[in-house]
Design an enzyme around this catalytic site. Structure first.
Site, mmCIF file in Angstrom:
data_model
loop_
_atom_site.group_PDB
_atom_site.id
_atom_site.type_symbol
_atom_site.label_atom_id
_atom_site.label_comp_id
_atom_site.label_asym_id
_atom_site.label_seq_id
_atom_site.Cartn_x
_atom_site.Cartn_y
_atom_site.Cartn_z
ATOM 1 N N HIS A 36 0.870 -1.186 0.000
ATOM 2 C CA HIS A 36 0.000 0.000 0.000
ATOM 3 C C HIS A 36 0.898 1.224 0.000
ATOM 4 C CE1 HIS A 36 -3.617 -2.400 0.867
ATOM 5 N NE2 HIS A 36 -2.740 -3.185 1.478
ATOM 6 N N LYS A 120 -8.061 -6.715 -7.682
ATOM 7 C CA LYS A 120 -8.041 -7.058 -6.260
ATOM 8 C C LYS A 120 -9.463 -7.180 -5.730
ATOM 9 C CE LYS A 120 -6.470 -7.630 -2.041
ATOM 10 N NZ LYS A 120 -5.746 -6.696 -1.205
ATOM 11 N N HIS A 157 -8.279 -10.760 -0.960
ATOM 12 C CA HIS A 157 -8.281 -10.574 0.491
ATOM 13 C C HIS A 157 -9.187 -11.687 1.010
ATOM 14 C CE1 HIS A 157 -8.017 -8.130 4.277
ATOM 15 N NE2 HIS A 157 -8.949 -9.023 4.555
ATOM 16 N N HIS A 195 -1.568 -12.260 1.819
ATOM 17 C CA HIS A 195 -1.262 -12.174 3.253
ATOM 18 C C HIS A 195 -1.895 -13.313 4.063
ATOM 19 C CE1 HIS A 195 -5.133 -10.165 3.062
ATOM 20 N NE2 HIS A 195 -4.630 -9.015 2.674
ATOM 21 N N ASP A 268 2.447 -6.282 2.415
ATOM 22 C CA ASP A 268 1.226 -5.639 2.910
ATOM 23 C C ASP A 268 1.571 -4.438 3.798
ATOM 24 O OD1 ASP A 268 -1.491 -5.190 2.996
ATOM 25 O OD2 ASP A 268 -1.879 -6.612 4.597
HETATM 26 O O1 DOR Z 1 -4.042 -4.432 7.755
HETATM 27 C C1 DOR Z 1 -4.382 -4.123 6.640
HETATM 28 N N1 DOR Z 1 -4.226 -2.861 6.170
HETATM 29 N N2 DOR Z 1 -4.945 -5.045 5.874
HETATM 30 C C2 DOR Z 1 -5.476 -4.742 4.680
HETATM 31 O O2 DOR Z 1 -5.986 -5.625 4.038
HETATM 32 C C3 DOR Z 1 -5.480 -3.341 4.191
HETATM 33 C C4 DOR Z 1 -4.422 -2.549 4.815
HETATM 34 C C5 DOR Z 1 -4.599 -1.058 4.617
HETATM 35 O O3 DOR Z 1 -4.853 -0.642 3.476
HETATM 36 O O4 DOR Z 1 -4.462 -0.314 5.583
HETATM 37 ZN ZN ZN Z 2 -3.081 -5.172 1.733
#
Ligand code: DOR
Ligand code: ZN
Length: 365
Positions: A36, A120, A157, A195, A268
């Site tokens: 991200h 996704k 996910h 993940h 992640d």
């Molecule tokens: O912990 C997470 N944060 N899991 C996710 O799937 C998304 C991510 C986020 O974008 O903050």
């Molecule tokens: Zn993620």
């Protein structure tokens, strides 16, 4: 891929006593198959940390509003490239956010674009910015058929959001309830279970055809759910899917270090400003981009499997995505360094994993 080279007082291979301080490990430059990077103020820090280690990164589309169309992915990609520090390089591999209104013609455009590498799937309400996401996966089946035809992978996910399912069981229930039917319906669709956090997921992936692979984060390899409550509530260890019991963590370490081509690196890494984590309703996400490869090296060292880090980090991902492996190399040095307690990010700060504590490996300068 050349074999990883070790210059090690003590040797760094499997079965060795482990590398001594100052040992160097050189491997093919890795890629991050799940990150991200955000947008706006956060973007520069996340891009800089990722580009220091990785040649390419699969960039998640859960912005607000999400990246759902090819033209949005093109514009986001340009913002990422513009945020790179002078002299740094990173190839962003873009993804589209699947919704119940995604069309088959968007899938065709994505495939033709050359810059979108996957779609996704988020279940609505599962995590950060998923309000627009999918409520009923069956409504997406025509689009999944188009993805199968165009050979565009689906990134999952893998959690149900059914409130009657215990939050620690949501990945395991997703496997039976959604992934098994999905694999039967679309045997040619390549999918990545992102993940993964459970023994059930490891076993499911191992027992599935080669169309299914999985990413594993550094934090799920390093921490179990005790880390959420270590002396008090630890919001900086809160992520989705949640950390699980120690036996699940052991299964993940065995999968990552076991040499199977079905498992590869995806951090992640998910930055949030500190105030959004330290809150009465805190956001999910752990920031690891500042030390990502170094943290994985710790895991592989502890498992006496440093010789398998290269396959996991630099080989299996490109092979699955049908992209060339990187040509250049990166060197890690076994030398402890202290992670800062906060990292400035835009006008805010974020709290990285291991804040104020030591990481055992660093990048060679
Ligand atoms: O912990 C997470 N944060 N899991 C996710 O799937 C998304 C991510 C986020 O974008 O903050
Ligand atoms: Zn993620």
């Amino acid at each position: 891929m050349e074999t990883p080279s070790f210059e090690a007082p003590g040797g760094v291979g499997r079965g060795a006593h482990g590398p001594g301080q100052g040992a160097r490990l050189t491997l093919t430059r890795p890629d991050d198959w799940h990150v991200h990077l955000r947008d706006g103020a956060m973007l520069a820090q996340a891009v800089a940390d990722t580009a220091r280690r990785f040649a390419r990164a699969i960039v998640m589309p859960n912005l607000d509003p999400p990246i759902g169309k090819v033209h949005e992915a093109l514009a986001y990609r340009a913002r990422i490239l513009a945020a790179l520090p002078a002299g740094a390089r990173l190839e962003p591999l873009m993804t589209l956010y699947l919704t119940e209104t995604t069309t088959s013609s968007e899938v065709a455009r994505a495939q033709a674009s050359g810059i979108v590498h996957a779609l996704k799937y988020y279940p609505a309400g599962a995590t950060t910015n998923t309000a627009h996401a999918v409520r009923d996966l069956r409504r997406c089946y025509p689009v999944l058929a188009a993805m199968e035809r165009h050979d565009l992978p689906l990134l999952l996910h893998g959690e149900v959001t059914d409130p009657s399912v215990d939050v620690f069981d949501r990945e395991a229930v997703f496997l039976e309830r959604h992934l098994s039917p999905l694999m039967r319906a679309f045997p040619g669709l390549r999918m990545v279970l992102e993940h993964i956090t459970t023994r059930a997921a490891v076993e499911f992936v191992n027992a599935s055809p080669d169309t299914l692979a999985a990413t594993i984060t550094a934090h799920h390899l390093l921490l179990d759910r005790n880390a959420l409550f270590d002396g008090g509530l630890r919001p900086h260890h809160y992520c989705r899917p949640l950390l699980k019991r120690a036996d699940h963590r052991a299964a993940l370490v065995a999968a990552a270090t076991g040499g199977s081509p079905k498992f590869f690196l995806g951090t992640d890494s998910a930055p949030h400003p500190r105030h959004a984590k330290e809150s009465s309703c805190g956001c999910a996400g752990i920031y690891t981009a500042h030390a990502a490869l170094e943290l994985y090296a710790e895991v592989f060292e502890k498992a006496h499997a440093l010789d398998r880090l290269e396959g996991f980090a630099s080989g299996n991902g490109p092979d699955f995505y049908r992209l060339p492996r990187n040509q250049d190399r990166i060197t890690l040095v076994k030398e402890p360094w202290r992670v800062p307690s906060t990292i400035p990010a835009g006008g805010d700060v974020l709290v990285p994993l291991r804040a104020g504590e030591v990481v055992g490996w660093r990048l060679a300068r």
